[in-house]
Motif scaffolding. Structure first.
Motif, PDB file in Angstrom:
ATOM      1  N   ILE A  33       1.194  -1.415   0.167  1.00 18.32           N
ATOM      2  CA  ILE A  33      -0.010  -0.015   0.029  1.00 18.32           C
ATOM      3  C   ILE A  33       0.313   1.403   0.466  1.00 18.32           C
ATOM      4  O   ILE A  33       1.697   1.405   0.748  1.00 18.32           O
ATOM      5  N   ILE A  34       0.820   1.942  -1.111  1.00 11.68           N
ATOM      6  CA  ILE A  34       1.676   3.197  -1.103  1.00 11.68           C
ATOM      7  C   ILE A  34       0.935   4.467  -0.695  1.00 11.68           C
ATOM      8  O   ILE A  34      -0.538   5.036  -1.022  1.00 11.68           O
ATOM      9  N   GLY A  35       1.311   5.286   0.370  1.00  4.56           N
ATOM     10  CA  GLY A  35       0.605   6.651   0.450  1.00  4.56           C
ATOM     11  C   GLY A  35       1.329   7.815  -0.040  1.00  4.56           C
ATOM     12  O   GLY A  35       2.842   7.629  -0.348  1.00  4.56           O
ATOM     13  N   GLY A  36       0.346   8.950  -0.053  1.00  7.43           N
ATOM     14  CA  GLY A  36       0.487  10.406  -0.843  1.00  7.43           C
ATOM     15  C   GLY A  36      -0.272  11.371  -0.690  1.00  7.43           C
ATOM     16  O   GLY A  36      -1.384  10.960  -0.388  1.00  7.43           O
ATOM     17  N   ARG A  37       0.290  12.283  -0.718  1.00  7.12           N
ATOM     18  CA  ARG A  37      -0.221  13.672   0.200  1.00  7.12           C
ATOM     19  C   ARG A  37      -1.611  13.971  -1.753  1.00  7.12           C
ATOM     20  O   ARG A  37      -3.145  14.456  -1.799  1.00  7.12           O
TER      21      ARG A  37
END
Length: 254
Positions: A33-37
Motif C-alpha cells: 500500500i503506497i501513501g501520498g498527498r
C-alpha cells in the motif's frame, strides 16, 4: 525482514526510491500500500500498477496520519511492515538571517516528526503481530554532512539514532527495526540529482537493496556498497577526508 509474504505500507512512495521500492516489493509477492498527498498521482500509479493499493496521506499532518492509519488497518488487518519513506531535502543558508528557518522547520516536520507520528500510529498494531518490521529511512548524510543541507543532515542523523534506540526498546518483542541508508541516488529529491554522475542509478540501488533484504533477512541496517564511504568514515579514521571529498565532489550528493 522477509523478502516476500508481507503486507507493507509505504507513505511517501509516489516517486523516487519509495515508488521503485514499492514496485519491487510488490513484484516479489508482497501486498503493498503506497501513501501520498496527491490523489491524482495515486490514481495514476494505481492505473499503471493495478496490484498496488493506495491511500491518501499527508505525513506533515498528524490528523492525516491517524486517518490514513485507520484506513490502512481496516482494509489490511494483516499489515506487518511499515516503511517510513517520506522526506524532503532542501538547500539552506544559515549565514543569511532570513534564509533558512522556514525550510528547516518544514524539514524537521517531514523528515523527523513524520516518521515518529507514523510509528506511533501503527506500533500498537505491529506489536500484536507475530512478526513485524519497522523500516526507517536515513541517509549517508546521517554520518557525514553535506554543507548545503544542514537540517536534512540533522534529521537523518536523528532517524539513525531513533532506529538504534527503538531497536533496544523492542528487543525480545515481535517487532524488528531496520534502517535503510541510501547514498546519493538518481531521483528528483534535489534539483539536478537525476542527472548527477555521482549519484547511483535508481534501478541499481533498488536491485542491491532487494538482494540485501533477501540474503540478509536479519540485517538491522541496509547498506549498499556506495553508502559505506560515508557510513564508516569515523570508524576508518578518515572522517575529515570523507567530509572534504563529499563537499568538493557533489553539491547534491547524499
Amino acid at each position: 525482514m522477509n523478502i516476500s509474504g508481507n503486507t507493507i505500507f509505504i507513505p511517501g512512495a509516489t516517486s523516487g526510491i519509495g515508488l521503485a521500492l514499492a514496485r519491487a516489493l510488490n513484484a516479489r509477492g508482497n501486498t503493498v500500500i503506497i501513501g501520498g498527498r496527491r490523489t491524482d498521482l495515486l490514481e495514476s500509479i494505481a492505473r499503471e500498477t493495478p496490484s498496488l493499493r493506495t491511500v491518501q496521506v499527508d505525513t506533515t499532518d498528524a490528523d492525516s496520519i491517524r486517518a490514513a492509519a485507520a484506513t490502512v488497518l481496516a482494509e489490511h488487518p494483516e499489515l506487518n511492515v511499515l516503511i517510513t519513506m517520506a522526506g524532503i531535502m532542501r538547500v539552506e543558508d544559515w549565514t543569511t538571517p532570513a534564509g533558512f528557518l522556514d525550510t528547516a522547520e518544514a524539514t524537521v516536520t517531514t523528515n523527523l516528526l513524520g516518521p515518529i507520528r507514523l510509528i506511533a500510529a501503527f506500533i500498537e498494531h505491529l506489536r500484536s503481530m507475530n512478526a513485524a518490521t519497522i523500516m526507517t529511512v536515513s541517509s549517508g548524510l546521517a554520518f557525514a554532512p553535506l554543507r548545503v543541507t544542514p537540517t536534512y543532515n540533522a534529521t537523518k542523523a536523528a532517524i539513525h539514532m531513533l532506529s538504534e534506540s527503538l531497536r533496544l526498546q523492542f528487543d525480545g518483542s515481535s517487532v524488528s527495526v531496520v534502517e535503510l541508508e541510501p547514498p546519493a541516488v538518481r531521483t528528483a529529491l534535489m534539483p539536478g540529482q537525476e542527472e548527477s554522475e555521482f549519484a547511483m542509478p535508481l534501478d541499481d540501488f533498488i536491485s542491491e537493496v532487494m538482494a540485501l533484504i533477501e540474503t540478509q533477512p536479519e540485517a538491522t541496517e541496509i547498506q549498499v556498497e556506495n553508502v559505506k564511504f560515508l557510513r564508516y568514515g569515523e570508524a576508518r579514521g578518515d572522517y575529515p577526508q570523507v567530509v572534504a571529498t563529499l563537499n568538493r565532489l557533489d553539491p547534491h550528493g547524499h
